[in-house]
Scaffold this motif. Sequence first.
Motif: not given
Length: 195
Positions: A33, A44, A46, A131, A138, A157, A161, A168, A170, A172
Amino acid sequence: MTSLADRLAALRDAFDASFAAPALPCADEPARALAIRAGDRRLLARIDELAAVEPCRRIVPLAGGPPGLLGLAGLRGRLVAVYDLAALVGGRPRAGVADAAAGPAPRWLLVCAESPDVALAIDEIEGHASLPRAGEAPRGRARDGEDERGDGAGEHVQEAVDVDGAPRGVLRVSAVAATVLRRAQRGAERPRGER
């Protein structure tokens, strides 16, 4: 029996096809990420959800667009709709790209893999992170459709992580793209006088 020319052609085609196919991740390799900043949100994104990361050039503002739309930008000969990621995930939105009070223009555009006509404007790429692998837990998970900050951006989100000792969310990216496309479709369906 095949001729030597046929066998060479088959080998050449197989060799070329091996470069055309995307690389398959190893089962034990963690997902990768980008650590990004959009407004006051540190997230983050991906890498496998991105088609490209481009420097932000000129964005042409559009009047009357859906929330978060900054305007249109030309990328590699194509027009893409540029959205303010901070505004979409509950961060501090920009006032607009044509407004001097908006602060500095975004520096980077994340082009969505599932919807390459949508780009997300961010302020900074802060680094790279790994990740957890599939099946690993997570650090935290959103509760009741909200992200860790509780600002209602939970559809975009949903997990956090630890990166360098700080959590932070992650992002989508596919969910963000789906949201902006839904909003744009609803706006196109409204009668002209209501826009």
